[in-house]
Design an enzyme around this catalytic site. Structure first.
Site, PDB file in Angstrom:
ATOM      1  N   LYS A 117       0.836  -1.193   0.000  1.00 11.51           N
ATOM      2  CA  LYS A 117       0.000   0.000   0.000  1.00 11.51           C
ATOM      3  C   LYS A 117       0.876   1.250   0.000  1.00 11.51           C
ATOM      4  CE  LYS A 117      -4.024  -1.856   2.474  1.00 11.51           C
ATOM      5  NZ  LYS A 117      -4.985  -1.742   1.372  1.00 11.51           N
ATOM      6  N   ARG A 148     -10.265 -11.635   1.135  1.00 17.24           N
ATOM      7  CA  ARG A 148     -11.085 -12.680   0.504  1.00 17.24           C
ATOM      8  C   ARG A 148     -10.431 -14.051   0.619  1.00 17.24           C
ATOM      9  NH1 ARG A 148     -10.959  -9.448  -5.029  1.00 17.24           N
ATOM     10  NH2 ARG A 148     -10.820  -7.780  -3.485  1.00 17.24           N
TER      11      ARG A 148
END
Ligand code: BES
Ligand code: MN
Ligand code: ZN
Length: 497
Positions: A262, A336
């Protein structure tokens, strides 16, 4: 744990309460208090929702709490009034609020006031050594006519739920470097056992034995071993026919993005990436005190997403719990991966419904802003029930679709599936990825709480920082599910409120 507000019930204002609150409607202000409108207005008070007027009364404060016009004042207005009161009188240690003058059932009102007061009185100061500790109330008395036992019986469960919301907030606010998966699982299990749940912790070997390939793949870049926490609430007298709900929550204790790192700005706040699991754990811990009569099991996988020497690389392929091979093209789409395994575990138990909560996609914040969660489901009736529960709980949620044709974006050139789609509709492809592991047979709802799990400002009873979003919706759902009239449409108000 923070010191929570003690809430009592009494038929008169206690002498020690140095701040005494009273609700007023804007349209009947003069009639009920005798205060002329012009005088109130000179003091910037019109009785508007969420406004208060502190009036000195000797060494005490008499506080008027605005509810707005009498015809539109309900639970939401009382909640924001209580929030303003609790914050406005925080320097007083002891306060009281009288319910006289409010339309409605005092027993029900007492619960609403108690819950709102505990939630609004919250602050996170575990790490403060300076003198800036936020002043807080220590006790609040709800004053009402009539018999006290029913009032107390309404206050106790309301406070129990609010306490678990505060617990979830604490977990979210605790820095990622301190809330390692091992510590997180231990703290949550301890509280769960105290509450009356069965708690099982699976350590790294246990996670490997369960073949949670996604949890292990995400954990490869970390020095902290992963955990899976399983909690079980079994109501008294339960048998094989007792309806069962499974809850699943994302427990990424810190999300650096992994090798798909990030940006510095994007990484700030990523200690909140376990907010879904915190909401699930909080809701579970509230169930025994509420006598919820459905069986509930929860699965919360816990790991951080780091960049260590053996971190998973874009292009790596792992085998998920259910045997699906997954090509990881972006290591920042890690939620996920761990949720897929936990959902497979839930499906194995054959529950009657599954709900997962996760701070899953930045795209959901782009779509709905930071105060409304995205709600996806494989079953429209169940989705409506979850949305109705959210509305009743005062948590904002809005449905998003799971378009089957978008699922082809997840086709991999080399494995069964890849973990990202195109740039567009990222919340939906994340939802479709999860759906693959749940199937169509069990009603399932996925709640993307990337926005509302963490707040940049105080709003009503919700503080800055971790909000505990989701606890109250889950509790409401589990208290009312399975509903008799499944076809009851959610009303068409589309404000997301
Ligand atoms: N934890 C983030 C999602 C997130 C973003 C939560 C902002 C709260 C605030 C998640 O793991 C993530 O990084 N998602 C990626 C997915 C993408 C790589 C497909 C995202 O949203 O950018
Ligand atoms: Mn991520
Ligand atoms: Zn994440």
């Amino acid at each position: 744990m923070p010191d929570l507000l003690a809430v009592k019930a009494s038929s008169s204002m206690p002498a020690g309460a140095t701040a005494a609150g009273e609700f007023v409607y804007s349209d009947t202000l003069t009639k009920t208090t005798g205060i002329k409108k012009a005088v109130a207005e000179r003091n910037n008070f019109s009785g508007a929702v969420g406004s208060i007027w502190l009036r000195a009364d000797g060494d005490k404060s008499h506080v008027l709490i605005g509810l707005g016009p009498s015809e539109s004042a309900g639970t939401a207005e009382i909640t924001s009034g209580v929030a303003a009161f609790v914050r406005g009188v925080s320097k007083h240690r002891r306060a009281g609020i009288t319910l006289a003058g409010v339309d409605g059932d005092p027993v029900e009102l007492a619960g609403v006031v108690a819950e709102a007061a505990v939630l609004a009185n919250y602050s996170f100061d575990d790490y403060r050594t300076d003198d800036e500790e936020v002043p807080k109330l220590s006790a609040l008395t709800v004053v009402a006519d009539g018999s006290l036992p029913p009032l107390r019986a309404a206050i106790a469960p309301a406070v129990a739920v609010a306490a678990e919301v505060c617990f979830a907030r604490d977990l979210v606010n605790t820095p990622g470097g301190d809330l390692t998966p091992a510590k997180y699982a231990d703290m949550a299990a301890e509280r769960a056992r105290e509450a009356g749940l069965v708690a099982e912790i699976f350590d790294e070997a246990g996670v490997a034995e369960l073949e949670l390939g996604g949890v292990l793949a995400v954990n490869k870049g970390s020095v902290h071993p992963p955990r899976l926490l399983k909690l079980t609430h079994t109501p008294e007298g339960a048998d094989d026919d007792t309806p069962t709900v499974a809850l699943v929550g994302k427990g990424i204790t810190f999300d650096s993005g992994g090798l798909s790192l990030k940006t510095p700005e994007g990484m700030i706040g990523m200690k909140m990436d376990m907010g879904g699991s915190a909401a699930v754990i909080g809701a579970m811990c509230a169930l025994p005190a509420l006598d919820v009569d459905v069986k509930v099991i929860s699965f919360t996988p816990m790991t951080d997403n780091m960049t260590g020497g053996d971190a998973q690389r874009p292009g790596d392929i792992y085998t998920a719990k259910d045997g699906t091979t997954v090509e990881v093209l972006n290591t920042d789409a890690e939620g996920r991966l761990i949720l897929a395994d936990a959902l497979s575990l839930a499906v194995e138990d054959e529950p009657d419904a599954i709900v997962d909560l996760a701070t899953l996609t930045g795209a959901c914040v782009v779509a709905l802003g930071d105060k409304i969660a995205g709600l996806m489901s494989n079953n429209d009736d169940f989705r409506d029930q979850v949305q109705a529960s959210a509305k009743a709980a005062g948590e904002r949620m809005w449905p998003l679709p799971l378009p089957e044709d978008y699922a082809k974006q997840l086709k991999s050139d080399v494995a069964d599936v890849k973990n990202i789609g195109t740039r567009f509709g990222g919340t939906l492809t994340a939802g479709l990825f999860l759906k693959r592991f749940v199937g169509d047979d069990i009603p399932w709802a996925h709640i993307d709480i990337a926005g509302p799990a963490f707040a940049s400002e105080v709003v009503g009873v919700s503080p800055k920082g971790g909000t505990g979003f989701g606890v109250r919706t889950l509790v409401e759902l589990l208290k009312t599910w399975p509903s008799e009239d499944e076809d009851d449409p959610v009303d068409s108000d589309n404000s997301g409120d």
